[in-house]
Design a protein around this motif. Structure first.
Motif, PDB file in Angstrom:
ATOM      1  N   TYR A 127     -18.041  16.481 100.758  1.00  0.00           N
ATOM      2  CA  TYR A 127     -18.155  17.176  99.581  1.00  0.00           C
ATOM      3  C   TYR A 127     -17.066  17.836  98.654  1.00  0.00           C
ATOM      4  N   LEU A 128     -15.802  17.755  99.358  1.00  0.00           N
ATOM      5  CA  LEU A 128     -14.750  18.086  98.491  1.00  0.00           C
ATOM      6  C   LEU A 128     -14.228  16.840  97.792  1.00  0.00           C
ATOM      7  N   LEU A 129     -14.360  15.836  98.023  1.00  0.00           N
ATOM      8  CA  LEU A 129     -13.741  14.752  97.227  1.00  0.00           C
ATOM      9  C   LEU A 129     -14.425  14.497  95.761  1.00  0.00           C
ATOM     10  N   PRO A 130     -16.180  14.486  95.879  1.00  0.00           N
ATOM     11  CA  PRO A 130     -16.775  14.426  94.539  1.00  0.00           C
ATOM     12  C   PRO A 130     -16.584  15.686  93.744  1.00  0.00           C
ATOM     13  N   ILE A 131     -16.634  16.729  94.388  1.00  0.00           N
ATOM     14  CA  ILE A 131     -16.245  17.977  93.578  1.00  0.00           C
ATOM     15  C   ILE A 131     -15.100  18.066  92.873  1.00  0.00           C
ATOM     16  N   LEU A 132     -13.844  17.672  93.660  1.00  0.00           N
ATOM     17  CA  LEU A 132     -12.570  17.555  92.958  1.00  0.00           C
ATOM     18  C   LEU A 132     -12.449  16.729  91.923  1.00  0.00           C
ATOM     19  N   SER A 133     -13.218  15.512  92.291  1.00  0.00           N
ATOM     20  CA  SER A 133     -13.128  14.671  91.316  1.00  0.00           C
ATOM     21  C   SER A 133     -13.849  15.004  90.126  1.00  0.00           C
ATOM     22  N   LEU A 134     -14.891  15.638  90.163  1.00  0.00           N
ATOM     23  CA  LEU A 134     -15.619  16.176  89.046  1.00  0.00           C
ATOM     24  C   LEU A 134     -14.906  17.073  88.069  1.00  0.00           C
ATOM     25  N   LEU A 135     -14.432  17.800  88.963  1.00  0.00           N
ATOM     26  CA  LEU A 135     -13.595  18.983  88.251  1.00  0.00           C
ATOM     27  C   LEU A 135     -12.382  18.647  87.513  1.00  0.00           C
ATOM     28  N   ASP A 136     -11.673  17.563  88.158  1.00  0.00           N
ATOM     29  CA  ASP A 136     -10.562  17.181  87.331  1.00  0.00           C
ATOM     30  C   ASP A 136     -10.786  16.189  86.304  1.00  0.00           C
ATOM     31  N   ASP A 137     -12.241  15.557  86.093  1.00  0.00           N
ATOM     32  CA  ASP A 137     -12.510  14.896  84.950  1.00  0.00           C
ATOM     33  C   ASP A 137     -12.764  15.707  83.877  1.00  0.00           C
ATOM     34  N   GLY A 138     -13.130  17.064  84.094  1.00  0.00           N
ATOM     35  CA  GLY A 138     -13.330  17.960  82.951  1.00  0.00           C
ATOM     36  C   GLY A 138     -14.502  18.156  82.494  1.00  0.00           C
ATOM     37  N   GLY A 139     -14.681  19.172  81.749  1.00  0.00           N
ATOM     38  CA  GLY A 139     -15.923  19.646  81.287  1.00  0.00           C
ATOM     39  C   GLY A 139     -16.556  20.940  81.766  1.00  0.00           C
TER      40      GLY A 139
END
Length: 419
Positions: free
Chosen positions: A55-67
């Protein structure tokens, strides 16, 4: 499947490269794409399957992508214990090594006033990810320190354990303050009715991902002794006289028994510590520090330590009693033979626990080697389920004894690398 094949942010992939994470575990392969698609998840998987990264990897990825807003809490991760919250926070520091715009904060009880002030400041500034135990988080909510109106991700890690610890009302109280658009991710090692009901309450058309209980690693040498209850402490002394005195965890299902074992080991001049729910958080931290640092050789613990505690160099696990749940057995002995090391697990089987160990062997699809008792301890009980009319011959008891009832851390090398 490799992490490279998933649609993760490049900054996250760089951190994984530095940490030598290449192949996904089954739970990661199943969960990460669905979380990236913003689906609610109900995951049933035991500790040690890699669910924290799932769960951490996709959440971090989405947050870093912005929005997502920079002045708000974007993700809340609930943990049943301070120890697990700390481990999630450590994993966050590693996976988020190259994510300069994503901030995190761990909130848990047992801290001094300075820590509380730091939590308060970070909450008001809007940390992206909050990792918290329910009790401490609720205390911040009750005095108005927390704004959950813009949270995008709500994660319940080890949900079954949180319910067992009495946090059901706290979780529901927190969930009431989340926006309807919030994505909810829930992990549990088991699926009892109370977890099913919680999932129906919190999740919206969830993707269900269930992994069967994994068998223990083959490199764990599993052995057992058949013995009567009064023979167990002398048997421990025999085991330690053979030289098994360093990096040992002894598990018992009852905290009173843990205290008795610990006192007996001290009388044997064994350098031991005890871990159970009667200790304060400060005392638990001190016990764990001493054991991890090698100041204590043997740790006697309830199942509070069998899940979620990341200690890589345990040489021997001793089950002082047989767990009545196969999963508990797997979790206990899974504390050894980690990080490419070998390990050994010894279970002491009383005549009253034969049935439960037979169930464990049935699950493992193998017979565990039964070691002979030392001659000085007398005769062992038979490996058979006792009937209601069976009794314990006095010759089987030791003389003069009366029977009783029966993550990883931050990447070591900063800087990006080409994959």
């Amino acid at each position: 499947m490799t992490f490279e094949e998933l649609d993760l942010n490049d900054n996250v992939l760089d951190a994984l490269y530095d940490m030598h994470f290449e192949q996904c575990t089954p739970i990661q392969e199943a969960c990460i794409p669905q979380i990236l698609r913003r689906k609610d998840i109900l995951g049933v998987a035991q500790t040690g399957t890699g669910k924290t990264a799932a769960y951490l990897l996709p959440i971090l990825s989405l947050l870093d992508d912005g929005g997502f807003p920079h002045d708000a809490i974007n993700a809340v991760i609930m943990s049943p214990t301070r120890e697990l919250a700390q481990q999630i926070d450590q994993a966050m520091q590693g996976f988020g090594y190259y994510l300069s715009t994503v901030s995190s904060l761990a909130i848990y009880g047992g801290n001094d006033g300075n820590r509380y002030d730091q939590e308060l400041k970070s909450l008001r500034l809007g940390a992206d990810i909050i990792i918290a135990t329910p009790g401490r988080f609720i205390s911040h909510m009750n005095i108005g320190n927390v704004d959950l109106s813009r949270v995008s991700f709500f994660v319940l890690d080890e949900a079954d354990r949180m319910l067992d610890m009495g946090f059901s009302e706290d979780i529901l109280a927190i969930a009431k303050h989340l926006p309807p658009t919030c994505q909810t991710i829930m992990f549990s090692a088991t699926m009892p009715p109370k977890i099913e009901q919680l999932a129906k309450t919190l999740l919206k058309h969830p993707i269900e991902i269930k992994l069967a209980v994994s068998k223990p690693a083959e490199k764990i040498a599993q052995q057992a002794y058949l013995c009567y209850e009064p023979q167990k402490l002398p048997l421990l002394q025999h085991i330690f006289q053979e030289g098994h005195l360093q990096r040992v965890i002894i598990f018992s299902g009852k905290k009173q028994k843990v205290k008795e074992i610990h006192r007996a080991l001290l009388r044997m001049k064994v350098n031991s510590g005890e871990m159970h729910s009667d200790l304060s958080q400060e005392e638990r931290d001190e016990v764990m520090f001493r054991f991890k640092s090698g100041a204590t050789d043997v740790l006697v613990a309830t199942d509070i330590l069998s899940r979620g505690i990341d200690i890589d160099d345990i040489a021997l696990v001793i089950n002082y009693d047989v767990p009545h749940d196969v999963e508990d057995y797997v979790h206990r002995i899974g504390r050894t033979a980690r990080a490419e090391r070998d390990g050994r697990a010894i279970t002491l089987i009383s005549d009253q626990d034969v049935y439960y160990f037979l169930q464990i062997e049935k699950f493992l699809e193998k017979t565990i080697d039964k070691l002979p008792l030392p001659d000085s301890l007398g005769t062992a009980p038979p490996y058979a389920i006792p009937t209601k009319t069976s009794h314990r011959p006095s010759s089987h008891r030791p003389a003069g004894k009366r029977g009783k009832g029966g993550g990883r851390g931050k990447p070591s090398a900063p800087g990006r690398h080409k994959r």
